[in-house]
Design an enzyme around this catalytic site. Sequence first.
Site, PDB file in Angstrom:
ATOM      1  N   ASN A 139       0.868  -1.185   0.000  1.00  0.00           N
ATOM      2  CA  ASN A 139       0.000   0.000   0.000  1.00  0.00           C
ATOM      3  C   ASN A 139       0.902   1.231   0.000  1.00  0.00           C
ATOM      4  O   ASN A 139       1.498   1.569   1.010  1.00  0.00           O
ATOM      5  CB  ASN A 139      -0.892  -0.044   1.251  1.00  0.00           C
ATOM      6  CG  ASN A 139      -1.735   1.205   1.403  1.00  0.00           C
ATOM      7  OD1 ASN A 139      -1.782   2.055   0.507  1.00  0.00           O
ATOM      8  ND2 ASN A 139      -2.412   1.319   2.548  1.00  0.00           N
ATOM      9  N   SER A 163       3.748  -2.029  10.268  1.00  0.00           N
ATOM     10  CA  SER A 163       5.200  -2.010  10.421  1.00  0.00           C
ATOM     11  C   SER A 163       5.873  -3.326  10.024  1.00  0.00           C
ATOM     12  O   SER A 163       6.845  -3.754  10.649  1.00  0.00           O
ATOM     13  CB  SER A 163       5.577  -1.617  11.856  1.00  0.00           C
ATOM     14  OG  SER A 163       5.104  -0.323  12.155  1.00  0.00           O
ATOM     15  N   LYS A 216       0.107   4.262  -0.202  1.00  0.00           N
ATOM     16  CA  LYS A 216      -0.538   5.430   0.410  1.00  0.00           C
ATOM     17  C   LYS A 216      -0.337   6.669  -0.495  1.00  0.00           C
ATOM     18  O   LYS A 216      -0.241   6.525  -1.717  1.00  0.00           O
ATOM     19  CB  LYS A 216      -0.038   5.629   1.846  1.00  0.00           C
ATOM     20  CG  LYS A 216      -0.229   4.353   2.679  1.00  0.00           C
ATOM     21  CD  LYS A 216      -0.075   4.523   4.159  1.00  0.00           C
ATOM     22  CE  LYS A 216      -0.287   3.183   4.846  1.00  0.00           C
ATOM     23  NZ  LYS A 216      -0.196   3.244   6.302  1.00  0.00           N
ATOM     24  N   GLU A 247      -6.880   4.395   8.127  1.00  0.00           N
ATOM     25  CA  GLU A 247      -6.740   5.836   7.859  1.00  0.00           C
ATOM     26  C   GLU A 247      -8.028   6.399   7.256  1.00  0.00           C
ATOM     27  O   GLU A 247      -8.380   7.554   7.506  1.00  0.00           O
ATOM     28  CB  GLU A 247      -5.513   6.079   6.958  1.00  0.00           C
ATOM     29  CG  GLU A 247      -4.220   5.868   7.746  1.00  0.00           C
ATOM     30  CD  GLU A 247      -3.040   5.337   6.944  1.00  0.00           C
ATOM     31  OE1 GLU A 247      -3.058   5.413   5.698  1.00  0.00           O
ATOM     32  OE2 GLU A 247      -2.093   4.828   7.583  1.00  0.00           O
ATOM     33  N   HIS A 294      -9.575   0.844   5.218  1.00  0.00           N
ATOM     34  CA  HIS A 294      -8.273   1.056   5.852  1.00  0.00           C
ATOM     35  C   HIS A 294      -8.466   1.955   7.072  1.00  0.00           C
ATOM     36  O   HIS A 294      -9.304   2.865   7.051  1.00  0.00           O
ATOM     37  CB  HIS A 294      -7.297   1.697   4.858  1.00  0.00           C
ATOM     38  CG  HIS A 294      -5.892   1.689   5.370  1.00  0.00           C
ATOM     39  ND1 HIS A 294      -5.449   2.622   6.280  1.00  0.00           N
ATOM     40  CD2 HIS A 294      -4.851   0.840   5.156  1.00  0.00           C
ATOM     41  CE1 HIS A 294      -4.188   2.352   6.597  1.00  0.00           C
ATOM     42  NE2 HIS A 294      -3.804   1.276   5.917  1.00  0.00           N
ATOM     43  N   GLY A 350       2.633   2.372  10.830  1.00  0.00           N
ATOM     44  CA  GLY A 350       3.541   3.509  10.673  1.00  0.00           C
ATOM     45  C   GLY A 350       4.243   3.916  11.954  1.00  0.00           C
ATOM     46  O   GLY A 350       4.824   5.000  12.040  1.00  0.00           O
ATOM     47  N   GLU A 363      -4.955  -5.134  10.674  1.00  0.00           N
ATOM     48  CA  GLU A 363      -3.959  -4.082  10.852  1.00  0.00           C
ATOM     49  C   GLU A 363      -4.228  -3.370  12.172  1.00  0.00           C
ATOM     50  O   GLU A 363      -5.075  -2.446  12.217  1.00  0.00           O
ATOM     51  CB  GLU A 363      -4.042  -3.060   9.712  1.00  0.00           C
ATOM     52  CG  GLU A 363      -3.750  -3.648   8.349  1.00  0.00           C
ATOM     53  CD  GLU A 363      -3.239  -2.593   7.376  1.00  0.00           C
ATOM     54  OE1 GLU A 363      -2.138  -2.775   6.856  1.00  0.00           O
ATOM     55  OE2 GLU A 363      -3.923  -1.571   7.162  1.00  0.00           O
TER      56      GLU A 363
END
Length: 246
Positions: A9, A209, A11, A98, A96, A174, A168
């Site tokens: 991904n 990560s 992003k 985010e 996701h 991140g 996730e």
Amino acid sequence: MRHPLVAGNWKMHGDRESVAGLIAGLLEIGCEAEVAVFPPYVYIPLVAASIGNSDVDFGISIGAQNVSEYDSGAYTGEVSCQMLRDFGCQYTIVGHSERRSIYGETNEQVAHKFAAVQSVGITPILCVGETLEQRDQGKTLVVVAAQIEAVIERVGLDEVCEAVIAYEPVWAIGTGKTASADQAQAVHLAIRQQLGELGEKTRILYGGSVKAANAAELFMQPDIDGALVGGASLDANEFSKICKLA
Ligand code: 13P
């Protein structure tokens, strides 16, 4: 039995030059696992054309990071599932964290997107995961189960089992903090149990990560069928190492 999948991904990163460099690296990977990349929308045609013009003999697929739940119409700034199919996307990430936290996507909206994606023959990658606060309160499995249940309610269990699920944990995205292999396996097992017998064929990816240094241990777990990689997928060399470990 389940073919491992390593998904990158990207992003909102990159420009034409870096994307060209990344693609060149990707075409060199050569591995047993299926590889999929999720560029920003505008770079999808470039990536699709580069893969199409190459003679790679391993599976490399393209997907989008998000999609509209609507078919077409006055939805300024949105991209539909049909458009993604038109450009050769085989996968689309939905839900996701985010999207959920920054853009306020609800479980119901995610379920709507999931249904729209499947209706055009694209495979959704449904992201689920708990925040640190929820984990500390012992709510991880309840939160994850509810995220999946909302989609089952909308499309049915069979359809969810045909898709890919990515666990996730929000606190691991991140941050450099990976869930331990045991922590991840425990959630993956719970997801598989929620899906029942049909879920034996469902690929459940871990994301948060993931790097070459921690991928092998994660991939050794019986219910981890690959990874959804963020930061490390922007480095062709690192991503290639992860793909080869799957
Ligand atoms: P990182 O690998 O950068 O933690 O991102 C994970 C992720 O969000 C993939 O979708």
